[in-house]
Design a protein around this motif. Structure first.
Motif, PDB file in Angstrom:
ATOM      1  N   ALA A 173       0.803  -0.989   0.436  1.00  0.00           N
ATOM      2  CA  ALA A 173      -0.360   0.083  -0.184  1.00  0.00           C
ATOM      3  C   ALA A 173       1.149   1.463   0.186  1.00  0.00           C
ATOM      4  CB  ALA A 173      -0.939  -0.261   1.378  1.00  0.00           C
ATOM      5  N   PRO A 174       0.915   2.268  -0.811  1.00  0.00           N
ATOM      6  CA  PRO A 174       0.841   3.406  -0.689  1.00  0.00           C
ATOM      7  C   PRO A 174       0.941   3.835   0.877  1.00  0.00           C
ATOM      8  CG  PRO A 174      -1.012   3.978  -1.672  1.00  0.00           C
ATOM      9  CD  PRO A 174      -1.168   2.454  -1.712  1.00  0.00           C
ATOM     10  N   ASP A 175       1.846   5.147   0.946  1.00  0.00           N
ATOM     11  CA  ASP A 175       2.171   5.698   2.553  1.00  0.00           C
ATOM     12  C   ASP A 175       0.958   6.381   2.959  1.00  0.00           C
ATOM     13  OD1 ASP A 175       4.969   4.535   2.687  1.00  0.00           O
ATOM     14  OD2 ASP A 175       5.347   7.291   1.676  1.00  0.00           O
ATOM     15  N   ILE A 176       0.279   7.279   1.671  1.00  0.00           N
ATOM     16  CA  ILE A 176      -0.514   7.225   2.470  1.00  0.00           C
ATOM     17  C   ILE A 176      -1.737   6.870   3.403  1.00  0.00           C
ATOM     18  CG2 ILE A 176      -2.342   6.838   0.005  1.00  0.00           C
ATOM     19  CD1 ILE A 176      -3.582   9.976   0.292  1.00  0.00           C
ATOM     20  N   ILE A 177      -2.685   5.438   2.557  1.00  0.00           N
ATOM     21  CA  ILE A 177      -3.018   4.537   3.650  1.00  0.00           C
ATOM     22  C   ILE A 177      -2.767   4.223   5.191  1.00  0.00           C
ATOM     23  CG2 ILE A 177      -3.912   2.113   3.681  1.00  0.00           C
ATOM     24  CD1 ILE A 177      -4.848   3.699   0.813  1.00  0.00           C
ATOM     25  N   ALA A 178      -1.422   4.214   5.566  1.00  0.00           N
ATOM     26  CA  ALA A 178      -0.743   4.071   6.835  1.00  0.00           C
ATOM     27  C   ALA A 178      -0.868   5.472   6.973  1.00  0.00           C
ATOM     28  CB  ALA A 178       0.805   3.915   6.466  1.00  0.00           C
ATOM     29  N   ALA A 179      -0.448   6.577   6.997  1.00  0.00           N
ATOM     30  CA  ALA A 179      -0.589   8.130   7.483  1.00  0.00           C
ATOM     31  C   ALA A 179      -2.326   8.140   7.564  1.00  0.00           C
ATOM     32  CB  ALA A 179      -0.456   8.861   6.411  1.00  0.00           C
ATOM     33  N   ASN A 180      -3.414   7.833   6.543  1.00  0.00           N
ATOM     34  CA  ASN A 180      -4.721   7.869   7.252  1.00  0.00           C
ATOM     35  C   ASN A 180      -5.399   7.112   8.212  1.00  0.00           C
ATOM     36  OD1 ASN A 180      -5.403   9.756   5.212  1.00  0.00           O
ATOM     37  ND2 ASN A 180      -6.350   8.063   3.724  1.00  0.00           N
ATOM     38  N   MET A 181      -4.261   5.612   8.384  1.00  0.00           N
ATOM     39  CA  MET A 181      -4.985   4.752   9.625  1.00  0.00           C
ATOM     40  C   MET A 181      -3.895   5.547  11.013  1.00  0.00           C
ATOM     41  SD  MET A 181      -4.001   1.487   8.309  1.00  0.00           S
ATOM     42  CE  MET A 181      -4.022   0.196   9.733  1.00  0.00           C
ATOM     43  N   ARG A 182      -3.346   6.330  10.685  1.00  0.00           N
ATOM     44  CA  ARG A 182      -2.429   6.390  11.677  1.00  0.00           C
ATOM     45  C   ARG A 182      -2.986   8.130  12.284  1.00  0.00           C
ATOM     46  NH1 ARG A 182       1.830   8.558   9.417  1.00  0.00           N
ATOM     47  NH2 ARG A 182       0.893  10.460   9.496  1.00  0.00           N
ATOM     48  N   ASP A 183      -4.405   8.736  11.624  1.00  0.00           N
ATOM     49  CA  ASP A 183      -4.269   9.750  12.032  1.00  0.00           C
ATOM     50  C   ASP A 183      -6.326   9.582  11.828  1.00  0.00           C
ATOM     51  OD1 ASP A 183      -2.523  11.143  11.438  1.00  0.00           O
ATOM     52  OD2 ASP A 183      -3.069  11.515   9.319  1.00  0.00           O
ATOM     53  N   GLY A 184      -6.776   8.546  12.121  1.00  0.00           N
ATOM     54  CA  GLY A 184      -7.749   7.961  12.438  1.00  0.00           C
ATOM     55  C   GLY A 184      -8.936   7.634  11.123  1.00  0.00           C
ATOM     56  N   ARG A 185      -8.651   8.141   9.651  1.00  0.00           N
ATOM     57  CA  ARG A 185      -9.592   8.506   8.784  1.00  0.00           C
ATOM     58  C   ARG A 185      -8.786   7.018   7.507  1.00  0.00           C
ATOM     59  NH1 ARG A 185      -9.500  13.572   6.655  1.00  0.00           N
ATOM     60  NH2 ARG A 185      -9.511  12.881   4.884  1.00  0.00           N
ATOM     61  N   ILE A 186     -10.362   6.004   8.673  1.00  0.00           N
ATOM     62  CA  ILE A 186     -10.039   4.549   8.162  1.00  0.00           C
ATOM     63  C   ILE A 186     -11.650   4.723   7.440  1.00  0.00           C
ATOM     64  CG2 ILE A 186     -11.123   2.293   8.667  1.00  0.00           C
ATOM     65  CD1 ILE A 186      -9.001   3.459  11.230  1.00  0.00           C
ATOM     66  N   GLY A 187     -11.884   5.172   7.369  1.00  0.00           N
ATOM     67  CA  GLY A 187     -13.133   5.394   5.687  1.00  0.00           C
ATOM     68  C   GLY A 187     -15.127   5.921   6.834  1.00  0.00           C
ATOM     69  N   MET A 188     -15.959   5.386   6.411  1.00  0.00           N
ATOM     70  CA  MET A 188     -17.000   5.793   6.594  1.00  0.00           C
ATOM     71  C   MET A 188     -17.439   5.339   8.100  1.00  0.00           C
ATOM     72  SD  MET A 188     -19.702   4.122   3.990  1.00  0.00           S
ATOM     73  CE  MET A 188     -21.029   4.551   4.626  1.00  0.00           C
ATOM     74  N   LYS A 189     -16.309   4.183   9.487  1.00  0.00           N
ATOM     75  CA  LYS A 189     -16.597   3.868  10.078  1.00  0.00           C
ATOM     76  C   LYS A 189     -16.311   4.812  11.461  1.00  0.00           C
ATOM     77  CE  LYS A 189     -13.329   0.404  10.109  1.00  0.00           C
ATOM     78  NZ  LYS A 189     -12.533  -1.130   9.674  1.00  0.00           N
ATOM     79  N   THR A 190     -15.105   5.993  10.766  1.00  0.00           N
ATOM     80  CA  THR A 190     -14.309   7.148  11.206  1.00  0.00           C
ATOM     81  C   THR A 190     -14.946   7.845  11.142  1.00  0.00           C
ATOM     82  OG1 THR A 190     -12.727   7.156  10.438  1.00  0.00           O
ATOM     83  CG2 THR A 190     -12.785   5.349  11.909  1.00  0.00           C
ATOM     84  N   GLY A 191     -15.585   8.136  10.241  1.00  0.00           N
ATOM     85  CA  GLY A 191     -16.656   9.387   9.400  1.00  0.00           C
ATOM     86  C   GLY A 191     -15.293  10.158   8.270  1.00  0.00           C
ATOM     87  N   GLN A 192     -14.093   9.539   8.252  1.00  0.00           N
ATOM     88  CA  GLN A 192     -13.238   9.901   7.489  1.00  0.00           C
ATOM     89  C   GLN A 192     -12.345   8.658   6.796  1.00  0.00           C
ATOM     90  OE1 GLN A 192     -12.490  13.976   6.635  1.00  0.00           O
ATOM     91  NE2 GLN A 192     -14.157  15.106   7.949  1.00  0.00           N
ATOM     92  N   GLY A 193     -12.725   9.281   5.545  1.00  0.00           N
ATOM     93  CA  GLY A 193     -11.418   8.673   4.765  1.00  0.00           C
ATOM     94  C   GLY A 193     -10.703   9.324   4.089  1.00  0.00           C
ATOM     95  N   PHE A 194     -10.646   9.092   2.348  1.00  0.00           N
ATOM     96  CA  PHE A 194     -10.984   9.735   1.563  1.00  0.00           C
ATOM     97  C   PHE A 194     -11.915  10.950   1.685  1.00  0.00           C
ATOM     98  CE2 PHE A 194      -7.800   6.571   0.578  1.00  0.00           C
ATOM     99  CZ  PHE A 194      -6.644   7.176  -0.064  1.00  0.00           C
ATOM    100  N   MET A 195     -12.526  10.220   1.608  1.00  0.00           N
ATOM    101  CA  MET A 195     -14.108  11.049   1.579  1.00  0.00           C
ATOM    102  C   MET A 195     -14.521  11.675   2.356  1.00  0.00           C
ATOM    103  SD  MET A 195     -14.255  10.749  -1.354  1.00  0.00           S
ATOM    104  CE  MET A 195     -14.151   9.356  -2.838  1.00  0.00           C
ATOM    105  N   ASN A 196     -15.332  12.403   2.615  1.00  0.00           N
ATOM    106  CA  ASN A 196     -16.107  12.861   4.653  1.00  0.00           C
ATOM    107  C   ASN A 196     -17.157  12.414   4.899  1.00  0.00           C
ATOM    108  OD1 ASN A 196     -16.348  14.102   6.985  1.00  0.00           O
ATOM    109  ND2 ASN A 196     -16.214  16.900   5.651  1.00  0.00           N
TER     110      ASN A 196
END
Length: 325
Positions: free
Chosen positions: A270-293
């Motif tokens: 996976a590219p670095d942005i996937i790990a960065a999103n996980m670190r920042d809690g931007r996992i997706g719909m279940k956290t309310g933030q991912g690549f989309m809001n």
């Protein structure tokens, strides 16, 4: 009044774009920009006109066009020789260059066309490979130049990838978007990078499919069946990044790590942005933030809309079944 559309080059792309705009009510001038003997031009023009008419006939047979309108739409398209370029190009609101994918040839054609067209028309290259700034130096007014990458068949595929250059005026990109949306297309804007968006993604996918045949993973027929009824079915409704958010970026992170290790190839990492999103809690719909809001979104209603779209696609494929009572 609808602007006149110019197509520079009478090949497959120019003909397809001509059909799109004539269908939408525009007058279109297709300029055969290669110098030919008159007899050779006449033969080419007859061939192009026949292909355009054939395309419109097909659209009528597949219920995208009323048969009685075929002749009217075809009559909106004129095919002219290079000698008439000076007379027709200044009348155009937009000129789409569709010459062969040869850098020097495109530069020469664009330089001449921009000189003949004058300051008025927007000029767009339909190149699928050459960066906008590698071409814009040939244009007399580079502020009105950008790339507009159509996907074949141009008269059916909705997407057009717009790539403005360093010198492209923002209002030129905005005007092009409005024009394309007005004829029912879906323009997206991307940075001047090799491969635009779709070719870059599809190159990876096509090479991977070929590699699986090479490795004996499955037959070509079964791989394509998997693409049509799984990959294609799903991503016709959900975008790739939306799908990451739907399942969760953490799922992609772990799946990518497993594949990279199991197959011994870092291309699955996976590219670095996937790990960065996980670190920042931007996992997706279940956290309310991912690549989309997704904050404030009625997620239950959103999921149901997407499932309804899947159901429509299933019915269109003839695969929807009645339940067993």
């Amino acid at each position: 009044m609808k602007p006149v559309i110019g197509c520079l080059g009478a090949g497959r792309m120019g003909r397809g774009i001509a059909v799109v705009f004539a269908f939408a009510g525009h007058e279109v001038v297709v300029v055969d920009f290669k110098q030919r003997e008159r007899s050779a031009f006449d033969a080419l023009a007859a061939e192009a006109a026949a292909e355009i008419r054939s395309t419109l006939d097909i659209l009528a047979r597949i219920d995208l066009l009323r048969p009685e309108l075929v002749a009217t739409i075809a009559d909106r398209i004129r095919i002219v020789p290079r000698d008439e370029a000076a007379a027709v190009l200044p009348r155009c609101g937009v000129v789409f260059e569709g010459m062969p994918e040869i850098l020097d040839l495109k530069r020469t054609a664009l330089a001449e066309a921009s000189r003949l067209a004058g300051e008025g028309p927007i000029i767009a290259s339909t190149t699928s490979t050459i960066l906008v700034d590698d071409l814009s130096g040939s244009i007399e007014h580079p502020n009105r130049f950008l790339n507009a990458h159509w996907l074949n068949p141009a008269y059916l595929v909705p997407l057009i990838e717009l790539s403005p250059g360093k010198l492209t005026a923002p209002d030129v990109t905005a005007r092009m978007k409005v024009l394309l949306e007005g004829i029912g297309k879906v323009p997206v804007v991307c940075a001047a990078r090799p491969g635009f968006i779709v070719p870059r993604i599809q190159t990876l996918a096509m090479n991977e499919a070929a590699r699986m045949v090479e490795e004996g993973v499955a037959s070509a027929e079964d791989i394509d069946k998997a693409v049509i009824y799984g990959f294609g079915f799903r991503f016709a409704v959900l975008g790739l990044l939306e799908f990451i958010d739907w399942g969760g970026g953490d799922i992609l992170h772990h799946a990518s790590r497993y594949l990279a290790e199991a197959l011994g190839d870092s291309r699955y990492a996976a590219p670095d942005i996937i790990a960065a999103n996980m670190r920042d809690g931007r996992i997706g719909m279940k956290t309310g933030q991912g690549f989309m809001n997704y904050e404030g979104l009625d997620q239950a209603a959103y999921r149901e809309r997407r499932l309804a779209a899947f159901a429509s696609a299933l019915r269109a494929m003839g695969l929807a079944r009645e339940p067993v009572a």
